[in-house]
Design a protein around this motif. Structure first.
Motif, short mmCIF file in Angstrom:
data_model
loop_
_atom_site.label_atom_id
_atom_site.label_comp_id
_atom_site.label_asym_id
_atom_site.label_seq_id
_atom_site.Cartn_x
_atom_site.Cartn_y
_atom_site.Cartn_z
N ARG A 41 -46.04 20.99 23.92
CA ARG A 41 -44.95 20.71 22.99
C ARG A 41 -44.90 21.79 21.93
NH1 ARG A 41 -44.08 18.01 18.09
NH2 ARG A 41 -42.08 16.92 17.95
N MET A 42 -43.74 22.36 21.70
CA MET A 42 -43.57 23.37 20.66
C MET A 42 -43.57 22.70 19.29
SD MET A 42 -43.37 26.32 22.17
CE MET A 42 -42.62 27.43 20.97
N PRO A 43 -43.82 23.47 18.22
CA PRO A 43 -43.74 22.90 16.88
C PRO A 43 -42.38 22.25 16.64
CG PRO A 43 -44.68 25.10 16.81
CD PRO A 43 -44.19 24.90 18.20
N SER A 44 -42.37 21.18 15.87
CA SER A 44 -41.10 20.53 15.56
C SER A 44 -40.20 21.48 14.78
CB SER A 44 -41.33 19.26 14.75
OG SER A 44 -41.75 19.60 13.43
N ILE A 45 -38.91 21.22 14.82
CA ILE A 45 -37.95 22.08 14.13
C ILE A 45 -38.27 22.14 12.64
CG2 ILE A 45 -35.52 22.29 13.48
CD1 ILE A 45 -34.89 21.05 16.25
#
Length: 492
Positions: A41-45
């Motif tokens: 999972r990429m960092p949240s916006i």
């Protein structure tokens, strides 16, 4: 699994790039390097916008571009995830499939090599295997090139020879005599560095199922070459005094190896060197159990004449020992000139194999090296390198000990320190990469790539003032975790 945010550096790139393009470039590079791996999972916006000091719109636009380019998947209500792309390299079976919670999966040899080739600041590269360019003498190479450029161009129109430029081989003959290694020019084959030498020897000697004994730890790039040849790799443990010869004898009796590969001087990564007693026992075992010894002496020039070392080839005189050398560490890695010294018959076989695989090595490079070695400045250059290493080695060791690391030994020469970090070295290397530091975890130096707490540091590349603080903060945060224990050496 999410990407850690606390150590992600601000995006950097050419000033002509927009913020969106810089973010896309930053994410793509880490995906391609497999720091961000499929399924992560990429960092949240919100978090990435805060960390980078950009607007949420900028992050959204960057993520959407990465989705369009096939690097990310968007999952409604969950976020953005790294996509498994077609044609991605398969995992080596010896590599770990996952890391600690919240961390990328294990770092592999390709990751380190790829990062080595584009690490811009040596001070940010404690894991690099080379000296920083500012320590080297580019004028030695440039002067040789200018001299050659004034000569007739007709000499560059041939194909070269299989064994390499004869005057250079004659010069190497003289150099090896200083190490008490008797060799004739016809016993020398010029190659494109130690890597090609290992490749040629593996092709000639190693068959599927053969056992090759390597150091554990040792130079990692050869592991894959022998494994590709179908060899069974068995690790020989090291002590602070050098290779564990008692353990080697047990391994030899058990596995009956085809070959032993060893650094005799300033071993990579431990910095240890062979004693006369160890060298004699190795040769006695090689004779009794009929295996070949490949002696890699790439770091020999960094060893001062007064330093007590023993080269196997000087005792064996190339009967059972194949001796390798190179100038990649002391002159320039870009020149790619190394050599193999061995029996005349084997030298011919290696030269034939070399021609079959890639014809001759570039004679231009060999002529440049010949000029450098014969114009009298190389020795003074080597002395300066030794002096500079002596000037930073103790300082680096004290810094690492002050952080809380433990030295394996304290070499009196060379560029490497082998250090027990007390934490998962793969995880530390992954965090280091995100902070802008290239670190070399010990798992890469094991033939099994086993999880370990050990790490190699290049003393010439530890000068960044932010490095001690980064290491101390990481250790303070993670020292409570139970240290990993490196498994006993086993074949693969």
């Amino acid at each position: 699994m999410s990407v850690p945010l606390d150590l992600i550096p601000a995006p950097h790139g050419a000033s002509s790039l927009t913020l969106v393009e810089q973010l896309v470039q930053w994410a793509r590079r880490r995906i391609e390097e497999r720091v961000f791996r499929p399924g992560m999972r990429m960092p949240s916006i919100r978090k990435l916008a805060e960390d980078k000091g950009v607007s949420r719109f900028t992050v959204v636009e960057a993520y959407e571009r990465l989705v369009a380019q096939g690097f990310l998947d968007s999952r409604r209500g969950s976020g953005f995830y790294v996509r498994e792309r077609a044609g991605a390299a398969a995992e080596h079976p010896a590599r770990r499939a996952s890391g600690p919670a919240g961390m990328p999966a294990a770092i592999d040899v390709t990751w380190l090599l790829r990062n080595t080739l584009h690490t811009g600041s040596p001070e940010k590269g404690p894991g690099l295997g080379y000296l920083p360019a500012r320590w080297l003498d580019g004028e030695l190479v440039a002067g040789a090139l200018r001299t050659l450029g004034r000569q007739s161009g007709a000499q560059w129109l041939g194909c070269g020879t299989a064994q390499g430029f004869l005057p250079l081989r004659q010069q190497l003959q003289t150099r090896l005599q200083e190490f008490e290694i008797g060799v004739a020019p016809e016993q020398l084959v010029l190659v494109s560095g130690i890597t090609q030498a290992i490749d040629l020897i593996a092709r000639l000697y190693v068959q599927p199922g053969d056992t090759v004994i390597v150091g554990d730890p040792a130079w990692f790039q050869m592991f894959g070459r022998f494994a590709a040849q179908g060899a069974r790799l068995v690790g020989m443990p090291y002590t602070p005094a050098g290779p564990d010869i008692d353990a080697l004898e047990t391994l030899v009796k058990t596995w009956r190896p085809r070959m032993l590969v060893i650094n005799s001087v300033l071993q990579n990564p431990t910095g240890t060197s062979l004693s006369p007693a160890q060298a004699f026992r190795i040769l006695r075992l090689a004779e009794e159990y009929d295996f070949i010894v490949v002696e890699d002496d790439i770091y020999g020039d960094l060893c001062p004449p007064s330093y007590p070392v023993t080269r196997l080839a000087s005792l064996d005189q190339l009967k059972r020992v194949i001796y390798l050398g190179s100038f990649s560490k002391t002159l320039t890695a870009n020149l790619r000139v190394g050599f193999v010294a061995c029996s005349p018959a084997l030298a011919q076989a290696i030269a034939d194999q070399k021609v079959l695989i890639g014809m001759t090595t570039p004679e231009l490079n060999e002529r440049v090296l010949y000029k450098v070695l014969t114009e009298g400045h190389y020795r003074r250059h080597i002395e300066r390198l030794r002096s500079r290493l002596d000037g930073v080695r103790d300082q680096c060791a004290r810094m690492l000990e002050a952080v809380g690391f433990t030295l394996f030994s304290m070499p009196a020469a060379g560029m490497f320190l082998w250090v027990d970090t007390g934490v998962d070295a793969d995880a530390l290397a992954a965090y280091g990469q995100e902070a802008g530091f290239l670190l070399a975890p010990g798992s890469l130096f094991s033939p099994q790539q086993s999880p370990t707490t050990w790490m190699r540091f290049n003393v010439a590349n530890c000068g960044d003032p932010a490095l001690p603080g980064f290491l101390a903060r990481y250790l303070d945060t993670h020292r409570a975790a139970r240290p990993l224990k490196t498994p006993a050496a086993a074949p693969i």
